[in-house]
Design an enzyme around this catalytic site. Structure first.
Site, PDB file in Angstrom:
ATOM      1  N   ASN A 180       0.801  -1.236   0.000  1.00  0.00           N
ATOM      2  CA  ASN A 180       0.000   0.000   0.000  1.00  0.00           C
ATOM      3  C   ASN A 180       0.834   1.285   0.000  1.00  0.00           C
ATOM      4  O   ASN A 180       0.413   2.284  -0.565  1.00  0.00           O
ATOM      5  CB  ASN A 180      -1.012   0.004   1.150  1.00  0.00           C
ATOM      6  CG  ASN A 180      -0.365   0.062   2.508  1.00  0.00           C
ATOM      7  OD1 ASN A 180       0.699  -0.507   2.719  1.00  0.00           O
ATOM      8  ND2 ASN A 180      -0.992   0.746   3.432  1.00  0.00           N
ATOM      9  N   SER A 255      -0.714  -7.225   7.558  1.00  0.00           N
ATOM     10  CA  SER A 255      -1.951  -7.477   8.302  1.00  0.00           C
ATOM     11  C   SER A 255      -1.649  -8.087   9.668  1.00  0.00           C
ATOM     12  O   SER A 255      -0.590  -8.696   9.882  1.00  0.00           O
ATOM     13  CB  SER A 255      -2.844  -8.420   7.501  1.00  0.00           C
ATOM     14  OG  SER A 255      -2.195  -9.664   7.369  1.00  0.00           O
ATOM     15  N   GLU A 276       4.196  -3.744  12.363  1.00  0.00           N
ATOM     16  CA  GLU A 276       3.310  -2.605  12.076  1.00  0.00           C
ATOM     17  C   GLU A 276       2.094  -3.189  11.378  1.00  0.00           C
ATOM     18  O   GLU A 276       2.171  -3.593  10.222  1.00  0.00           O
ATOM     19  CB  GLU A 276       4.026  -1.593  11.164  1.00  0.00           C
ATOM     20  CG  GLU A 276       5.356  -1.085  11.710  1.00  0.00           C
ATOM     21  CD  GLU A 276       5.184  -0.099  12.854  1.00  0.00           C
ATOM     22  OE1 GLU A 276       4.059   0.398  13.048  1.00  0.00           O
ATOM     23  OE2 GLU A 276       6.169   0.168  13.554  1.00  0.00           O
ATOM     24  N   LEU A 277       0.960  -3.220  12.081  1.00  0.00           N
ATOM     25  CA  LEU A 277      -0.168  -4.034  11.599  1.00  0.00           C
ATOM     26  C   LEU A 277      -1.411  -3.195  11.300  1.00  0.00           C
ATOM     27  O   LEU A 277      -1.320  -1.985  11.115  1.00  0.00           O
ATOM     28  CB  LEU A 277      -0.449  -5.129  12.637  1.00  0.00           C
ATOM     29  CG  LEU A 277       0.789  -5.930  13.060  1.00  0.00           C
ATOM     30  CD1 LEU A 277       0.459  -6.943  14.135  1.00  0.00           C
ATOM     31  CD2 LEU A 277       1.449  -6.609  11.871  1.00  0.00           C
ATOM     32  N   CYS A 310      -2.880   2.304   6.422  1.00  0.00           N
ATOM     33  CA  CYS A 310      -3.114   1.675   7.738  1.00  0.00           C
ATOM     34  C   CYS A 310      -3.650   2.671   8.752  1.00  0.00           C
ATOM     35  O   CYS A 310      -4.403   2.310   9.645  1.00  0.00           O
ATOM     36  CB  CYS A 310      -1.823   1.056   8.239  1.00  0.00           C
ATOM     37  SG  CYS A 310      -0.462   2.231   8.287  1.00  0.00           S
ATOM     38  N   GLU A 408     -11.376  -4.422   9.722  1.00  0.00           N
ATOM     39  CA  GLU A 408     -10.679  -3.447   8.884  1.00  0.00           C
ATOM     40  C   GLU A 408     -11.122  -3.648   7.435  1.00  0.00           C
ATOM     41  O   GLU A 408     -10.995  -4.751   6.895  1.00  0.00           O
ATOM     42  CB  GLU A 408      -9.157  -3.664   8.995  1.00  0.00           C
ATOM     43  CG  GLU A 408      -8.346  -2.648   8.221  1.00  0.00           C
ATOM     44  CD  GLU A 408      -6.838  -2.932   8.265  1.00  0.00           C
ATOM     45  OE1 GLU A 408      -6.435  -4.097   8.127  1.00  0.00           O
ATOM     46  OE2 GLU A 408      -6.073  -1.961   8.416  1.00  0.00           O
TER      47      GLU A 408
HETATM   48  P1  NAD Z   1      -0.349  -9.085   4.315  1.00  0.00           P
HETATM   49  O1  NAD Z   1      -0.124  -9.423   5.732  1.00  0.00           O
HETATM   50  O2  NAD Z   1      -1.187  -9.991   3.498  1.00  0.00           O
HETATM   51  O3  NAD Z   1       1.051  -8.979   3.531  1.00  0.00           O
HETATM   52  C1  NAD Z   1       2.098  -8.159   3.977  1.00  0.00           C
HETATM   53  C2  NAD Z   1       3.419  -8.751   3.513  1.00  0.00           C
HETATM   54  O4  NAD Z   1       3.604 -10.014   4.148  1.00  0.00           O
HETATM   55  C3  NAD Z   1       3.483  -9.028   2.011  1.00  0.00           C
HETATM   56  O5  NAD Z   1       4.780  -8.760   1.540  1.00  0.00           O
HETATM   57  C4  NAD Z   1       3.175 -10.518   1.948  1.00  0.00           C
HETATM   58  O6  NAD Z   1       3.671 -11.135   0.784  1.00  0.00           O
HETATM   59  C5  NAD Z   1       3.871 -11.020   3.186  1.00  0.00           C
HETATM   60  N1  NAD Z   1       3.386 -12.308   3.697  1.00  0.00           N
HETATM   61  C6  NAD Z   1       2.193 -12.902   3.469  1.00  0.00           C
HETATM   62  N2  NAD Z   1       2.140 -14.082   4.127  1.00  0.00           N
HETATM   63  C7  NAD Z   1       3.308 -14.223   4.791  1.00  0.00           C
HETATM   64  C8  NAD Z   1       3.843 -15.214   5.662  1.00  0.00           C
HETATM   65  N3  NAD Z   1       3.146 -16.311   5.979  1.00  0.00           N
HETATM   66  N4  NAD Z   1       5.068 -15.023   6.186  1.00  0.00           N
HETATM   67  C9  NAD Z   1       5.771 -13.904   5.909  1.00  0.00           C
HETATM   68  N5  NAD Z   1       5.322 -12.932   5.070  1.00  0.00           N
HETATM   69  C10 NAD Z   1       4.105 -13.095   4.525  1.00  0.00           C
HETATM   70  O7  NAD Z   1      -0.919  -7.611   4.291  1.00  0.00           O
HETATM   71  P2  NAD Z   1      -1.455  -6.789   3.034  1.00  0.00           P
HETATM   72  O8  NAD Z   1      -2.863  -7.143   2.788  1.00  0.00           O
HETATM   73  O9  NAD Z   1      -0.511  -6.899   1.918  1.00  0.00           O
HETATM   74  O10 NAD Z   1      -1.348  -5.297   3.601  1.00  0.00           O
HETATM   75  C11 NAD Z   1      -2.418  -4.651   4.155  1.00  0.00           C
HETATM   76  C12 NAD Z   1      -2.354  -4.729   5.675  1.00  0.00           C
HETATM   77  O11 NAD Z   1      -1.170  -4.107   6.134  1.00  0.00           O
HETATM   78  C13 NAD Z   1      -3.492  -3.977   6.341  1.00  0.00           C
HETATM   79  O12 NAD Z   1      -3.978  -4.723   7.419  1.00  0.00           O
HETATM   80  C14 NAD Z   1      -2.838  -2.696   6.821  1.00  0.00           C
HETATM   81  O13 NAD Z   1      -3.485  -2.079   7.905  1.00  0.00           O
HETATM   82  C15 NAD Z   1      -1.473  -3.186   7.177  1.00  0.00           C
HETATM   83  N6  NAD Z   1      -0.501  -2.087   7.176  1.00  0.00           N
HETATM   84  C16 NAD Z   1      -0.024  -1.639   8.365  1.00  0.00           C
HETATM   85  C17 NAD Z   1       0.854  -0.567   8.398  1.00  0.00           C
HETATM   86  C18 NAD Z   1       1.374  -0.002   9.687  1.00  0.00           C
HETATM   87  O14 NAD Z   1       2.319   0.785   9.649  1.00  0.00           O
HETATM   88  N7  NAD Z   1       0.810  -0.335  10.815  1.00  0.00           N
HETATM   89  C19 NAD Z   1       1.250   0.025   7.190  1.00  0.00           C
HETATM   90  C20 NAD Z   1       0.742  -0.484   6.009  1.00  0.00           C
HETATM   91  C21 NAD Z   1      -0.130  -1.544   6.004  1.00  0.00           C
END
Ligand code: NAD
Length: 539
Positions: A180, A255, A276-277, A310, A408
């Site tokens: 994102n 996430s 950071e979730l 996020c 969310e």
């Molecule tokens: P996601 O958790 O699906 O993916 C995030 C990253 O993790 C990607 O690079 C993905 O390929 C990787 N990933 C997926 N499965 C994995 C595993 N089993 N082991 C290790 N890595 C793995 O999240 P998303 O849908 O891509 O992103 C959106 C989410 O991120 C939302 O919940 C949002 O709130 C959160 N977010 C948080 C912040 C913050 O600073 N708190 C910033 C941006 C996004």
């Protein structure tokens, strides 16, 4: 709280932004993709992975797919480079960030094109990433050396024990980033790691890998040794665990569900992790708020990057006495937002990034409406503008059974609720397991700050949506509860990438019986000394 006083539902569809002459294909030519793809650590004859441009649905990039074995190679290369890098004076390492800052501002148009092409967001929202990365580069470029310097600490025995706290690099950081905010969340988190003397193995989301690869090229141009930042590409569940398995510390953004898995893997290896979730962030409009400013702020808070941010707002609490008027102004502004996907400034909101995002947003809105919620603005997908556009949407009358109420959405959808007392508003805002960001609007800044202290979120913005807290890069940023662990930015954001080491040097007297003192006399002498130190306030 669930009373839904009628508010004039705004009419009409959001207007389209003026078109832009430049297309994704012309801004991201095959030669550029091929050049950037060479930055992926993938050995042999790698499988290929394809991405599409959210704005148009056309093919964007073909990239090599890294395997878990490639991740191991990436760590070997990074480890070798890290040793020489850590041996450099910290100011030389920080100097790379200062040069990167200047190059980034100069060459921003290149990366704005890539961010728009990969995410579908409006150019203004892509620029926020340039801003965030530039602020982080300048901050850690200037302040990094002082965060890391040795610090004198009170020793075991005054004068006789000289104690110093030093900071050592962790080694190689495993960094996993989402799609994102691909510039901000790949480079922004890597920069302090580099200043602290680490290497980074980064797994960006495949969809937004070009942006991370471009940032890596620019850092190399600014003086970063090429092997110090390794980029691996592949499915999260396939290579993500390998990134965690070899890391000396894990920096994860994504996430909450994936974050838990990453945290467990890191814990099993006894390596630290910052996470950071997700969030379900709340905005409070108090009775004394400037309603125009609050309405404008709420638009930014809810619809920047089409809500795929996020820290964006998905729950809006407004004091009943001003609800009607505030919602009228907010809905009017929301319905006037110009939607578009041109690679130029001019659109107020772009598209969603993927079919998965469009499916979630559509489902949350449709389910809520079916169960009785009212649409005050938006509410529709806009295939006339591109395959993944969805209108900025305000829902009223949302109740706890609806998914949009507690989950969310991560899209351009906000639910509004009314409150009568501050206590009620605070309790409602805190009624979630998440705790990332919140926003309070009032003409009385002190009152806003007092409410902020009662909100269970890592950042609170008074009279701003999110940029005030996020842009304050000298202060920590992160989530409480299910929104995360640890902080980026400020001293926390760089010290997390270090090990503390205490070096204590004892002078003249040992801390043990000596000079003919037997054990009992030694104990008596130390008891007297401790009492004296207390009186003198040394201890
Ligand atoms: P996601 O958790 O699906 O993916 C995030 C990253 O993790 C990607 O690079 C993905 O390929 C990787 N990933 C997926 N499965 C994995 C595993 N089993 N082991 C290790 N890595 C793995 O999240 P998303 O849908 O891509 O992103 C959106 C989410 O991120 C939302 O919940 C949002 O709130 C959160 N977010 C948080 C912040 C913050 O600073 N708190 C910033 C941006 C996004």
């Amino acid at each position: 709280m669930t009373d839904t006083t009628a508010v004039g539902q705004t009419t009409g569809r959001n207007p389209a932004a003026p078109g832009a002459a430049r297309t994704v294909a012309s801004a991201v030519p095959a030669a550029l993709v091929a050049r950037l793809a060479r930055g992926v650590t993938a050995t042999g004859e790698p499988e290929l992975v394809h991405t599409t441009a959210p704005l148009t649905g056309e093919r964007l990039a073909t990239l090599p797919r890294s395997t878990p074995a490639d991740v191991e190679v990436a760590y070997q290369l990074a480890r070798r480079a890290q040793k020489a890098w850590a041996a450099l004076p910290v100011r030389r390492r920080a100097g790379v960030l200062l040069r990167f800052h200047d190059l980034l501002l100069k060459r921003q148009d290149e990366v704005l094109d890539l961010i728009q092409a990969e995410t579908g967001k409006a150019r203004l929202h892509a620029f926020e990433e340039v801003l965030g990365a530039a602020l982080a580069a300048r901050h850690y470029g200037r302040k990094g050396p002082s965060y890391l310097r040795d610090r004198r600490r009170g020793g075991a025995m005054p004068v006789l024990t000289h104690a110093v706290e030093a900071r050592r690099p962790k080694g190689v950081i495993g960094q996993i980033s989402p799609w994102n905010y691909p510039l901000e969340l790949s480079v922004g988190d890597a920069l302090p790691a580099f200043v602290a003397g680490n290497a980074v193995v980064n797994k960006p989301d495949t969809q937004t890998a070009l942006t991370a690869l471009w940032a890596r090229e620019l850092l190399i141009e600014a003086g970063l040794p090429a092997d110090l930042w390794q980029i691996v590409i592949g499915d999260g569940p396939v290579i993500g665990p390998a990134v965690v398995e070899h890391a000396d510390y894990v920096s994860f953004t994504g996430s909450t569900a994936t974050g838990r898995d990453v945290a467990q893997r890191a814990a099993a290896r006894l390596v630290g992790a910052s996470l950071e979730l997700g969030g379900k962030n709340a905005l409070l409009v108090l009775a004394d708020a400037d309603l125009d400013r609050a309405a404008e702020g709420a638009v930014r808070a809810c619809f920047s990057s089409a809500g795929q941010l996020c820290i964006s707002i998905e729950r809006l609490y407004v004091h009943r006495s001003v609800a009607e008027e505030f919602l009228r102004r907010f809905a009017e502004r929301t319905s006037a937002l110009r939607l578009g996907g041109g690679l130029a400034y001019g659109a107020d909101m772009g598209s969603l990034v993927s079919d998965r995002q469009l499916e979630t947003v559509t489902r949350h809105v449709e389910e809520a409406v079916k169960a009785g919620a009212t649409v005050l603005a938006g509410g529709q997908a806009r295939p006339d503008l591109g395959p993944l556009f969805f209108e900025p949407t305000i829902l009223d009358g949302v109740t706890p059974g609806m998914a949009v109420c507690g989950e969310e959405t991560f899209g351009p959808v906000v639910s509004v609720y009314r409150f009568d007392t501050e206590d009620e508003a605070v309790e409602a805002a805190n009624s979630t397991t998440y705790g990332l960001n919140s926003s309070v609007w009032t003409k009385d800044a002190r009152r806003g700050q007092a409410i902020a202290a009662r909100l269970h979120t890592g950042t609170v913005n008074v009279n701003e949506a999110y940029a005030a807290a996020y842009g304050s890069v000298a202060a920590p940023m992160g989530g409480m509860g299910d929104s995360g662990l640890g902080r980026r930015h400020g001293s926390d954001g760089i010290l997390r990438y270090t090990e503390a080491q205490t070096i204590a040097t004892q002078r003249m007297l040992p801390i043990a019986p000596s000079f003919g003192l037997d054990d009992e006399k030694f104990a008596a002498l130390f008891t007297t000394s401790l009492k004296a130190l207390k009186v003198l306030r040394f201890k």
